[in-house]
Design an enzyme around this catalytic site. Structure first.
Site, PDB file in Angstrom:
ATOM      1  N   CYS A 152       1.114  -1.172  -0.117  1.00  0.00           N
ATOM      2  CA  CYS A 152      -0.817  -0.075  -0.127  1.00  0.00           C
ATOM      3  C   CYS A 152       1.005   1.033   0.100  1.00  0.00           C
ATOM      4  O   CYS A 152       1.407   1.369  -0.852  1.00  0.00           O
ATOM      5  CB  CYS A 152      -1.002  -0.167   0.732  1.00  0.00           C
ATOM      6  SG  CYS A 152      -2.905   1.233   0.789  1.00  0.00           S
ATOM      7  N   HIS A 176      -3.228  -5.683   0.180  1.00  0.00           N
ATOM      8  CA  HIS A 176      -2.510  -5.882   1.609  1.00  0.00           C
ATOM      9  C   HIS A 176      -2.964  -6.733   1.277  1.00  0.00           C
ATOM     10  O   HIS A 176      -3.738  -8.238   2.302  1.00  0.00           O
ATOM     11  CB  HIS A 176      -3.904  -5.016   2.690  1.00  0.00           C
ATOM     12  CG  HIS A 176      -3.656  -3.995   2.973  1.00  0.00           C
ATOM     13  ND1 HIS A 176      -2.456  -3.050   4.195  1.00  0.00           N
ATOM     14  CD2 HIS A 176      -4.460  -2.653   2.228  1.00  0.00           C
ATOM     15  CE1 HIS A 176      -2.141  -1.959   3.486  1.00  0.00           C
ATOM     16  NE2 HIS A 176      -3.845  -1.506   2.817  1.00  0.00           N
ATOM     17  N   GLU A 197      -1.422  -8.984   3.276  1.00  0.00           N
ATOM     18  CA  GLU A 197      -0.574  -9.505   5.089  1.00  0.00           C
ATOM     19  C   GLU A 197      -2.240  -8.988   5.740  1.00  0.00           C
ATOM     20  O   GLU A 197      -1.866  -9.711   7.179  1.00  0.00           O
ATOM     21  CB  GLU A 197       0.136  -8.357   5.524  1.00  0.00           C
ATOM     22  CG  GLU A 197       0.208  -6.887   5.907  1.00  0.00           C
ATOM     23  CD  GLU A 197      -0.682  -5.922   5.240  1.00  0.00           C
ATOM     24  OE1 GLU A 197      -0.891  -5.612   5.571  1.00  0.00           O
ATOM     25  OE2 GLU A 197      -1.031  -6.214   3.639  1.00  0.00           O
TER      26      GLU A 197
END
Length: 236
Positions: free
Chosen positions: A90, A178, A180
C-alpha cells in the site's frame, strides 16, 4: 547467523500481519521501526536481510505535512539501488514507486474492501499466482495510485488501479493491496479508519466485517503461499 527483517511502520495497527509467522518459520527475526517518530535515524538501509515497508493513511506527496517522508523515500531508494530484498504494501508500494521516479497521485475514488485482482501474463508466473481471480479476493484499502516505475514489471490490476502490483527482478515486490491483512486483527482497522469508512460511499464496518469473515480463511492460506514464493525468489 540469524537473518533479519526490518518493518517500517506508520500506524500501529497496520503491522506485518501474515508476514510475521511466515518470517518466523524461516528463522528470520522481525523488528519494527516507527518512521513518524524518527525511527530511521542512524539506520543503515542495507543492513537487514529484508526491508518491509507497510501501509498508512497518507500520501507520499504530503511531504509538507509529513517531512519525514523525504527521508523514508531516500532510505528505500538506497535499498532498491543495492538490489536488496524489499516488500512494500500500500503506502509502502507507493513509496517504492516514488523512490524509483514514478508518479503517485489520488485515484478516481477510494478502493476499500475485498475484491479480486486481475493478473497480467507476468503476474500469472509470479508469486501472485497463488492469489489470482475470484477464488482469492484480497483486501484493498487505498485512495492513491501510481504509474509503473521504470524497469519494473506490472503484475496485477483492478478497474480502479491499473498498477496493483509490480516487481523489480526477484528482489523487490510492491503491492497496492494488503496481502498481509486478514481475520480478527482487522477489527483494529475498522476502529482506526472509521472516518475514512464513514466517508466512503458503499463501504461500511458491517460489510467489511462480513467479507473479512468470508474471505480470510482462503486468503490466509493462499497469502502465505504467495509470500513464501516471493521470499524463495529473493533468496530468503
Amino acid at each position: 547467523m540469524t537473518r533479519s527483517a526490518l518493518a517500517l511502520i506508520h500506524v500501529g495497527f497496520e503491522d506485518a500481519g501474515l508476514l510475521a509467522p511466515v518470517l518466523e518459520e524461516r528463522g528470520i527475526a522481525l523488528s519494527y521501526v516507527d518512521v513518524p517518530m524518527g525511527g530511521l535515524k542512524g539506520l543503515d538501509p542495507l543492513a537487514p536481510d529484508l526491508l518491509l515497508v507497510l501501509g498508512g493513511p497518507i500520501g507520499v506527496y504530503e511531504e509538507e505535512d509529513y517531512p519525514w517522508l523525504a527521508e523514508e523515500t531516500g532510505f528505500i531508494k538506497a535499498r532498491l539501488a543495492a538490489q536488496k530484498p524489499v516488500l512494500g504494501i500500500c503506502l509502502g508500494a507507493q513509496l517504492m514507486a516514488k523512490a524509483l521516479g514514478a508518479d503517485v497521485r489520488p485515484g478516481r475514488r477510494k478502493e476499500i474492501g475485498w475484491a479480486p485482482i486481475e493478473l497480467t501474463a507476468e503476474g500469472a508466473g509470479s508469486p501472485l499466482s497463488h492469489v489470482s481471480g475470484e477464488i482469492t479476493p484480497v483486501l484493498h484499502w487505498h485512495g492513491d495510485i501510481c504509474d509503473l516505475p521504470e524497469g519494473a514489471v506490472r503484475l496485477a490490476s483492478t478497474p480502479l488501479c491499473p498498477v496493483q502490483a509490480f516487481s523489480i527482478g526477484t528482489h523487490a515486490l510492491g503491492l497496492q493491496f494488503h496481502l498481509e491483512a486478514c481475520g480478527a486483527p482487522l477489527e483494529r482497522w475498522f476502529v482506526g479508519h472509521t472516518g475514512e469508512i464513514n466517508a466512503t460511499e458503499g463501504v461500511s464496518v458491517q460489510g467489511l466485517r462480513a467479507d473479512t469473515a468470508k474471505y480470510s480463511p482462503v486468503l490466509e492460506r493462499q497469502g502465505r503461499l504467495a509470500l513464501g514464493a516471493f521470499f524463495d525468489g529473493a533468496g530468503l
